[in-house]
Write a protein that holds these residues in place. Structure first.
Motif, mmCIF file in Angstrom:
data_model
loop_
_atom_site.group_PDB
_atom_site.id
_atom_site.type_symbol
_atom_site.label_atom_id
_atom_site.label_comp_id
_atom_site.label_asym_id
_atom_site.label_seq_id
_atom_site.Cartn_x
_atom_site.Cartn_y
_atom_site.Cartn_z
ATOM 1 N N ALA A 199 0.851 -1.188 0.000
ATOM 2 C CA ALA A 199 0.000 0.000 0.000
ATOM 3 C C ALA A 199 0.890 1.243 0.000
ATOM 4 O O ALA A 199 1.071 1.890 1.030
ATOM 5 C CB ALA A 199 -0.925 -0.005 1.221
ATOM 6 N N ALA A 205 -4.545 4.145 0.941
ATOM 7 C CA ALA A 205 -4.590 2.704 0.695
ATOM 8 C C ALA A 205 -4.745 1.961 2.018
ATOM 9 O O ALA A 205 -4.490 2.506 3.099
ATOM 10 C CB ALA A 205 -3.335 2.242 -0.028
ATOM 11 N N THR A 206 -5.162 0.724 1.931
ATOM 12 C CA THR A 206 -5.351 -0.102 3.122
ATOM 13 C C THR A 206 -4.646 -1.437 2.949
ATOM 14 O O THR A 206 -4.758 -2.075 1.903
ATOM 15 C CB THR A 206 -6.842 -0.351 3.402
#
Length: 223
Positions: A163, A168-169
């Motif tokens: 990420a 983002a994750t």
């Protein structure tokens, strides 16, 4: 339980994608499927290596286990990944233990078929070498991280690998204990780093989901 057609799966792997139908059938004829339940051992250190495994589904943990029972995770592999090639060529026993982290379906290809194909196809040999070279490059990168980076920097590198941008994750596909072992740190230290990153508002942790709030700030983190 229905069996799979080994050739159908092998054809999807980059290693075998350029083989002709006859060569693919020869390799497929030397392949057997293995269903391994979660938590079960696939191979143990010291077992003879008669070929290599490819993962159709599930996750596999490769680890060293000390005589005292301590574990060091080397790799966590998912669908499409393989293990055992290098040991197969060395004709040595396995030096790691492979364990199914989930219910797994594996395809085991006997080494005789691989050796025969290597004698026939230079392109196949190059792809096999390329795959092992990528694995070696990854291990060298691990050694560099262990010796030159702090534990906190290793955690950050792990998060940014999957990420790299803010927003983002990262979803941990395995437990924090296994991730910590993979990074050569203790689970307690891993949790402390995540807590520190959270306090600095660089990440937000929700169970196994870790949201990247400030990727640039993470890159500057010294740990």
């Amino acid at each position: 339980m229905a069996t799979i057609d080994p050739c159908t799966f092998l054809r999807r792997l980059p290693l075998f994608s350029d083989l002709g139908e006859e060569e693919l059938r020869a390799v497929g004829a030397a392949a057997t499927e293995r269903h391994v339940g979660r938590g079960r051992t696939i191979v143990e250190r010291g077992d003879p290596c008669e070929g290599f495994h490819s993962i159709l589904y599930g996750q596999v943990k490769l680890a060293f286990i000390s005589p005292q029972g301590q574990e060091k995770v080397i790799e966590i592999l998912g669908p499409g990944k393989t293990f055992g090639e290098a040991v197969m060529f060395m004709e040595k026993p396995y030096f790691v233990t492979a364990t199914a982290l989930e219910d797994c379906l594996l395809l085991h290809v006997r080494k005789e078929a691989i050796f025969a194909e290597l004698e026939q196809s230079a392109a196949f040999a190059r792809r096999m070498l390329a795959g092992m070279s990528r694995r070696l490059h990854g291990l060298v990168a691990d050694v560099e991280a262990y010796t030159l980076h702090t534990g906190g920097q290793r955690v950050v590198g792990y998060l940014l690998k999957d990420a790299p941008a803010s927003g983002a994750t990262v979803r941990l596909s395995v437990s924090k204990r296994l991730v910590a072992s993979r990074l050569n740190i203790t689970p307690e230290y891993f949790s402390r780093v995540l807590n520190d990153l959270t306090r600095r508002e660089l990440v937000r942790v929700d169970g196994r989901d870790i949201a990247i709030l400030d990727a640039d700030g993470l890159r500057a983190y010294e740990g």
